[in-house]
Every structure is written in structure tokens, then in C-alpha cells.
Design an enzyme around this catalytic site. Sequence first.
Site, PDB file in Angstrom:
ATOM      1  N   LYS A 292       0.809  -1.224   0.000  1.00 11.69           N
ATOM      2  CA  LYS A 292       0.000   0.000   0.000  1.00 11.69           C
ATOM      3  C   LYS A 292       0.841   1.271   0.000  1.00 11.69           C
ATOM      4  O   LYS A 292       0.384   2.337  -0.443  1.00 11.69           O
ATOM      5  CB  LYS A 292      -0.919   0.014   1.225  1.00 11.69           C
ATOM      6  CG  LYS A 292      -2.018  -1.037   1.220  1.00 11.69           C
ATOM      7  CD  LYS A 292      -3.147  -0.666   0.296  1.00 11.69           C
ATOM      8  CE  LYS A 292      -4.357  -1.568   0.503  1.00 11.69           C
ATOM      9  NZ  LYS A 292      -5.485  -1.188  -0.365  1.00 11.69           N
TER      10      LYS A 292
ATOM     11  N   SER B  45      -8.866  -0.267   6.610  1.00 15.19           N
ATOM     12  CA  SER B  45      -8.851  -1.180   7.747  1.00 15.19           C
ATOM     13  C   SER B  45      -7.471  -1.277   8.362  1.00 15.19           C
ATOM     14  O   SER B  45      -7.308  -1.864   9.419  1.00 15.19           O
ATOM     15  CB  SER B  45      -9.305  -2.579   7.298  1.00 15.19           C
ATOM     16  OG  SER B  45      -8.394  -3.100   6.351  1.00 15.19           O
TER      17      SER B  45
ATOM     18  N   GLU C 103      -9.470 -14.085  -3.470  1.00 13.68           N
ATOM     19  CA  GLU C 103     -10.241 -13.467  -2.391  1.00 13.68           C
ATOM     20  C   GLU C 103     -10.481 -14.474  -1.273  1.00 13.68           C
ATOM     21  O   GLU C 103     -10.405 -15.690  -1.493  1.00 13.68           O
ATOM     22  CB  GLU C 103     -11.611 -13.022  -2.911  1.00 13.68           C
ATOM     23  CG  GLU C 103     -11.595 -11.955  -3.970  1.00 13.68           C
ATOM     24  CD  GLU C 103     -13.006 -11.629  -4.444  1.00 13.68           C
ATOM     25  OE1 GLU C 103     -13.431 -10.479  -4.268  1.00 13.68           O
ATOM     26  OE2 GLU C 103     -13.673 -12.524  -4.994  1.00 13.68           O
TER      27      GLU C 103
ATOM     28  N   GLY D 101     -15.831 -13.599   1.095  1.00 15.14           N
ATOM     29  CA  GLY D 101     -15.944 -12.269   0.494  1.00 15.14           C
ATOM     30  C   GLY D 101     -15.617 -12.296  -0.980  1.00 15.14           C
ATOM     31  O   GLY D 101     -14.669 -11.642  -1.434  1.00 15.14           O
TER      32      GLY D 101
ATOM     33  N   ASP E 109     -16.895 -11.026  -3.704  1.00 15.08           N
ATOM     34  CA  ASP E 109     -17.574 -10.033  -4.542  1.00 15.08           C
ATOM     35  C   ASP E 109     -16.871  -9.849  -5.875  1.00 15.08           C
ATOM     36  O   ASP E 109     -17.511  -9.669  -6.915  1.00 15.08           O
ATOM     37  CB  ASP E 109     -17.662  -8.694  -3.806  1.00 15.08           C
ATOM     38  CG  ASP E 109     -16.307  -8.181  -3.383  1.00 15.08           C
ATOM     39  OD1 ASP E 109     -15.803  -7.231  -4.002  1.00 15.08           O
ATOM     40  OD2 ASP E 109     -15.732  -8.732  -2.426  1.00 15.08           O
TER      41      ASP E 109
ATOM     42  N   SER F 274       1.208  -9.561  -0.215  1.00 12.96           N
ATOM     43  CA  SER F 274       0.843  -8.145  -0.152  1.00 12.96           C
ATOM     44  C   SER F 274       1.184  -7.433   1.141  1.00 12.96           C
ATOM     45  O   SER F 274       1.278  -6.209   1.162  1.00 12.96           O
ATOM     46  CB  SER F 274      -0.653  -7.971  -0.455  1.00 12.96           C
ATOM     47  OG  SER F 274      -1.439  -8.689   0.475  1.00 12.96           O
TER      48      SER F 274
END
Length: 353
Positions: free
Chosen positions: A86, A111, A237, A241, A243, A337
Amino acid sequence: MLHCRALENPLTIRGHRAQWRFLVVNTAPAPASSRIPTFDDVRTARARISGAAHRTPVLTSRTADAGTEATIFFKAENLQRAGAFKFRGAYNAIAALDAHSRQNGVVAFSSGNHAQALAYAARLQGVSATVVMPRDAPEIKVAATRGYGAEIVFYDRYTEDRTEISLRLAAERGAVLIPPYDHPDVIAGQGTAALELIEDVGEIDLLVVPLGGGGLLAGSALSARALSPTCTIVGVEPETGNDGQQSLRKGEVVKIPVPKSIADGALVTHVGDHNFAILKNAVDDIVTVTDAQLVETMRFFAERMKMIVEPTGCLAAAAVLHGAIACGGKRVGILLSGGNIDLKTFSALLGGR
């Protein structure tokens, strides 16, 4: 520029023959709010973050290779500044702001990993930061975000809308909102991790990437389609979750209730619009893994590779190591990650064999 030769035997993913798709994006100028980034933006981001972000190592494991009958390359973004990929997108997004936009600071919602990355990137560039975080965010991520100098505003992820809270704060303060994934400069910054991976190892047949809101997967797809255009790209994923998986298969963004999983960095209700504009054209499939598989993958990294990878950071590796993707005989790039997990939680998860 590196190119990947066409595969003689296209990869099989969950019983389906992979379909190669190539990303075509309109390169005409567009407003920042609606502009879909391209690989040129990734290269620009690489120049902006050079000297600030680490060029993280690519690690290998004979145990992983033997267990998968593949050649695995782990891009260790758990060793990135602020402990996760990030930092790349956060630093790039702030660096892209003009002097006037920086005056009243930046606002973000996260989060944890984007929170601390943005806080750190803002401090390095002399910009104030406010971050909206869920009350149940991991303590280590809250402490790091506060330690980097950001103001934290808490919310309840199950009853309150973090986007609405963040938009209100940004409007009240005249600040710039930098969301964790649905932003062209964030996507471009995240794409530099896959760019480095492919530069370092050469041709790959398969790139596997964790998926939450889609910033890392979208940015990675931009780099992979430019540098290894025939490689298969798969997002991963948490099972609860999915989606993104539903969205890719339906061809439009699907929203779900807030999921529950130990992969706290992937607990989103839908992928971002900027992200999906890339994913729907460039990603071959999205698969899921269970929390139990994430724990076993954390154990693998701790015991075999002597490093800490958080549950979200293990998503892509778990899919490969537990057979959710057939990769025998392939050269496989996997993005790890992040590594931001407190030792108490880490020990509790690994102790529950």
C-alpha cells in the site's frame, strides 16, 4: 520490454481453459476522478516513488516448487515500507498532488494497511493526514497509523459507511480524499510491484495476486499485460468475500454484505469502479481460499521461509499452495501483499493447528 512466449498448453483454472484477454484503454485525457490508468501511469509512478519505496526482494522456495511442481517467485511486499504494498500507491497519490491541493492535507479510509501507508507517505512529504478506521482494526495497524502522525477517526464497519464519513471530513477540512484502491494514482502505484517482479525474473506464465478492493490486482494487470502479455492473471479473495469473483463472472460490479474473515485487508463489499474497468478486460479468473488455508500458508512462510506474512498477504500463495489453481510446470509470480499482524494474533492463529 519483456515478452512472454505463447503457452503451448494454456493454463486450466478450476476446469476452464484460460482465455487470453488484452487490455485496451482509451489514452485520451480524462478528469482525475474518472481517468482509467494505463501502463504509462505505472511507469510514471515508478519514477515518483523511486528512492522512497523499497524495491522488495523476490524469494524462492524449493519446498513450494516441489509441492506445486512449478517454479514459484514470491514478491515480498510484506517487507515494503509500512509493511505492505500500500505504501506504493499512497506515496504516488500524494506525490501527484500540486502544492495547493496539499495545503489542507489528505483524508483516507482503511482497515489498516492503506491507513498506515498513507500516514507514513504523508509524513515523508510534509502533508497532514486523517484516516477513518474501523473500531475492530488490528491494534498493530492502529498504533502504526497513529505513530506515523495521522489523526484517526473510528467507525463501526457493520453499521456506518466509511466513504460517507470520509467525504464529509474531506469537505469540512478542504482536504483531498485518497481512497485505498478506487483511485487512478493509487492503482498506478500498486502496479509497480508486478513491474519489478517481471523485470527481476523475466517471463512468467501465471501471475497470482491478492484481491480486496482491486487496486493491487488492477495495477498488476496493467504491468503484466504490458510486460508479459500472454501470462494468465488470477486474483484471489477470501471465500466469504467473493464479490470480485461474482463481479468478473457477471460482467458488472456486485456488492455483498461486509464479509467476515481473518483476511482483514480484504473485507470489502465491492471492488472499485476504476479497478473493475481494468479487471473485466485483463484478468482471467478470480478464485477463493478459506481461512484455514490462509493459516496453513502463514505457517508455511513462518516455518519454511522464516518470515511473517499476514492473512491477507497470504491469499495468492494459499491459492497456489493448496491447489485452487493448476500451475504444474509453469513459472508463477505470487504477490505477498503485507506482513502487518500483531504477534499475539499471529501466535493464536498458528497455535490452533
